[in-house]
Design a protein around this motif. Structure first.
Motif, PDB file in Angstrom:
ATOM      1  N   ILE A 136     -10.376   6.553  24.156  1.00 58.88           N
ATOM      2  CA  ILE A 136     -10.425   6.117  22.756  1.00 58.88           C
ATOM      3  C   ILE A 136     -11.384   7.004  21.959  1.00 58.88           C
ATOM      4  O   ILE A 136     -12.589   7.055  22.245  1.00 58.88           O
ATOM      5  CB  ILE A 136     -10.877   4.638  22.656  1.00 58.88           C
ATOM      6  N   TYR A 139      -8.942   5.725  15.522  1.00 57.42           N
ATOM      7  CA  TYR A 139      -8.147   4.522  15.227  1.00 57.42           C
ATOM      8  C   TYR A 139      -6.697   4.719  15.652  1.00 57.42           C
ATOM      9  O   TYR A 139      -5.972   3.748  15.902  1.00 57.42           O
ATOM     10  CB  TYR A 139      -8.238   4.177  13.739  1.00 57.42           C
ATOM     11  N   LEU A 142      -5.675   3.132  18.959  1.00 60.31           N
ATOM     12  CA  LEU A 142      -5.747   1.667  19.046  1.00 60.31           C
ATOM     13  C   LEU A 142      -4.518   1.013  18.413  1.00 60.31           C
ATOM     14  O   LEU A 142      -3.904   1.585  17.530  1.00 60.31           O
ATOM     15  CB  LEU A 142      -7.013   1.177  18.346  1.00 60.31           C
ATOM     16  N   ALA A 176      -8.163  -3.155  23.791  1.00 63.90           N
ATOM     17  CA  ALA A 176      -9.169  -2.682  22.833  1.00 63.90           C
ATOM     18  C   ALA A 176      -8.524  -2.615  21.452  1.00 63.90           C
ATOM     19  O   ALA A 176      -7.379  -2.191  21.309  1.00 63.90           O
ATOM     20  CB  ALA A 176      -9.679  -1.306  23.245  1.00 63.90           C
ATOM     21  N   HIS A 177      -9.282  -3.026  20.426  1.00 60.98           N
ATOM     22  CA  HIS A 177      -8.735  -3.166  19.074  1.00 60.98           C
ATOM     23  C   HIS A 177      -9.717  -2.624  18.022  1.00 60.98           C
ATOM     24  O   HIS A 177     -10.928  -2.579  18.251  1.00 60.98           O
ATOM     25  CB  HIS A 177      -8.444  -4.643  18.771  1.00 60.98           C
ATOM     26  N   ALA A 178      -9.155  -2.278  16.877  1.00 60.34           N
ATOM     27  CA  ALA A 178      -9.974  -1.739  15.793  1.00 60.34           C
ATOM     28  C   ALA A 178     -10.698  -2.840  15.016  1.00 60.34           C
ATOM     29  O   ALA A 178     -11.750  -2.602  14.430  1.00 60.34           O
ATOM     30  CB  ALA A 178      -9.097  -0.924  14.838  1.00 60.34           C
ATOM     31  N   GLN A 246     -17.720  -7.103  20.958  1.00 56.02           N
ATOM     32  CA  GLN A 246     -18.015  -5.677  21.177  1.00 56.02           C
ATOM     33  C   GLN A 246     -18.972  -5.481  22.345  1.00 56.02           C
ATOM     34  O   GLN A 246     -19.535  -4.398  22.522  1.00 56.02           O
ATOM     35  CB  GLN A 246     -18.609  -5.075  19.894  1.00 56.02           C
ATOM     36  N   VAL A 266     -15.309  -0.551  19.312  1.00 54.59           N
ATOM     37  CA  VAL A 266     -14.039  -1.289  19.362  1.00 54.59           C
ATOM     38  C   VAL A 266     -14.302  -2.745  19.754  1.00 54.59           C
ATOM     39  O   VAL A 266     -15.378  -3.106  20.235  1.00 54.59           O
ATOM     40  CB  VAL A 266     -13.045  -0.651  20.360  1.00 54.59           C
TER      41      VAL A 266
END
Length: 493
Positions: A136, A139, A142, A176-178, A246, A266
């Motif tokens: 990662i 963005y 993700l 995993a996300h923004a 986080q 993230v």
């Protein structure tokens, strides 16, 4: 067949252990605390695995595989995580054996000590997040939606087949996300996937909720769960989905470049179910005669048992059975024709009853002559003779399998309803927990101290704060302090 099973009403624990063994699901292994999953048991797990895997992929996830071994330093990076698992970890300290001086045994080579000890995977957050740091950057990377099918080791002192073993099989999703909101939506989505699987395939009603701080996964900000009720009135946690915030991103420095050109940590989730679901399946539905399997997870949905006295009779029955099997398989119904001549029909009937096969078809010379069959249902232990001049066998069997699936669910749902009790006083709470069991819906003041005290006094824990909790002012069942809603308590596995 061997003598009958112990009765659930007399010794539920013995009944469970004996049933798991006698139905050929699993057995204890030569390795302390570990089990051997036998072919029949593993075929049920494979059906669970295949359906869950399909559901994961339909929600955009991909499978990967990560190492079994985790450097000890990785676990140290997230403080609450290491604290939560430290007492359950198996540790690898050396990488080589050598022959003893007398040549009669092997010993650990003292010169082969690892520079850093390796932990046998108890869960994979740390090794996966250390990998995500490399995957990662932006963005554009993700969301990252990954699942792993694997085995894990948690060094349990008291073990029970499927429910608690030192090594077990599971899946663990790690995403995993923004945005925080996206990670929370993922956590809730996967909880819904688990609940759908439990109810529509396992025929096991579940309650969706959030764990209290005491019961939360080590390293998570919030743990969502599905809780099921077993036939002895104890609860079983059937699946969990964790919003990690986080925490792990910060521990392993996993950042991404935002659209605006900034740099942010993230947001993470993890979620999993294990072979514990096999134990749930047994305890939620089975009876004193053996397993009761919901058709959607039964390895054999229909068994055809021939009843014959001569080779000529068997030949005619086999021809008819082949017709039936072709029709069933066209409808994706799994079927077995048991033409073993080493066992009599009565033995076979008892065997398939013990193994929980949903439908059994008896087929003899008179059935061939009259164009009939006898169909026995495992869920109700009832039989009926079906006139095939009036009914198509494939239509009838398909309908019965759907009825059995629905009936097994209804029976479990009704049991849970009968064993869910609202209480207002501490005296009521104690009486229900001790005498009736099941879920106890009660007010709680929200403190860990009160939760610990209730557990100490009754062995009951907060199973979950239901997602559909109704706001209702009241007073804590133990302390009398204000409460804004009821939570579910129960003794549990």
């Amino acid at each position: 067949m061997s003598k009958g099973l112990p009765k659930r009403s007399e010794d539920y624990s013995l009944w469970y252990n004996e049933l798991v063994k006698r139905a050929d699901l699993a057995e204890n292994s030569a390795v302390r605390g570990c089990m051997v999953i036998k072919p029949y048991g593993y075929s049920i797990w494979e059906k669970m695995q295949a359906q869950l895997d399909k559901m994961f992929k339909e929600t955009g996830h991909q499978n990967a595989y990560f190492p079994l071994f985790i450097p000890k330093s990785y676990l140290s990076k997230e403080a609450s995580h290491v604290e939560g698992f430290a007492k359950e970890c198996a540790v690898v300290t050396h990488y080589r054996l050598k022959t003893s001086e007398d040549g009669k045994s092997v010993i650990v080579d003292p010169d082969a000590k690892l520079e850093e000890e390796l932990i046998v995977r108890p869960t994979s957050e740390t090794v996966i997040w250390s990998t995500y740091k490399n995957w990662i950057q932006s963005y554009r990377d993700l969301p990252l939606l990954v699942n792993q099918w694997a085995n894990v080791v948690r060094w349990e002192m008291r073990t029970r087949l499927f429910l608690r073993t030192a090594e077990f099989l599971w899946q663990e999703g790690h995403t995993a996300h923004a945005k925080r909101s996206e990670a929370i939506a993922e956590t809730e989505q996967m909880l819904d996937v688990y609940a759908t699987f439990a109810e529509e395939f396992m025929a096991m009603p579940v309650i969706k909720g959030i764990k209290s701080a005491n019961e939360r996964f080590a390293g998570a900000e919030e743990t969502y769960c599905i809780e099921a009720m077993m036939q002895d009135g104890k609860a079983l946690q059937a699946g969990t989905s964790h919003f990690l915030g986080q925490n792990f991103a910060k521990a392993f420095d996993v950042k991404f470049a935002t659209k605006e050109g900034g740099l942010e940590y993230v947001w993470g989730t993890s979620w999993g179910v294990s072979t514990r679901l096999m134990g749930a399946l047994v305890m939620a539905h089975s009876d004193d005669f053996g397993l009761v399997l919901p058709p959607r997870l039964a390895p054999i949905q229909v068994v055809i048992v021939p009843i014959f006295r001569s080779d000529e009779e068997l030949e005619a029955i086999t021809a008819k059975a082949k017709e039936f099997m072709a029709k069933f398989r066209a409808l994706d119904i799994s079927v077995k024709f048991d033409n073993r001549d080493t066992h009599k029909p009565g033995f076979k009937f008892a065997e398939y009853e013990l193994k929980g096969v949903p439908l059994r078809i008896g087929l003899g010379p008179r059935d061939i002559e009259n164009n009939t069959v006898e169909i026995a249902r495992r869920d109700t232990l009832t039989k009926e003779t079906v006139d095939l001049n009036k009914v198509d066998i494939d239509t009838k069997v398909k309908q019965l399998l759907e009825e059995i699936q629905a009936n097994i669910y209804k029976k479990a749902f009704d049991y849970r309803t009968e064993h869910t009790t609202e209480v207002s006083t501490w005296e009521e709470f104690q009486e229900v927990i001790e005498k009736k069991g099941g879920f106890v819906s009660a007010h709680w003041d929200g403190t860990s101290e009160t939760e610990d005290k209730i557990k100490e006094l009754t062995k009951a824990t907060i199973r979950c704060i239901p997602l559909d909790q109704v706001e209702e002012s009241g007073h804590c069942v133990l302390t009398g302090k204000p409460s804004s809603g009821r939570v579910l308590f129960a003794k549990s596995y």
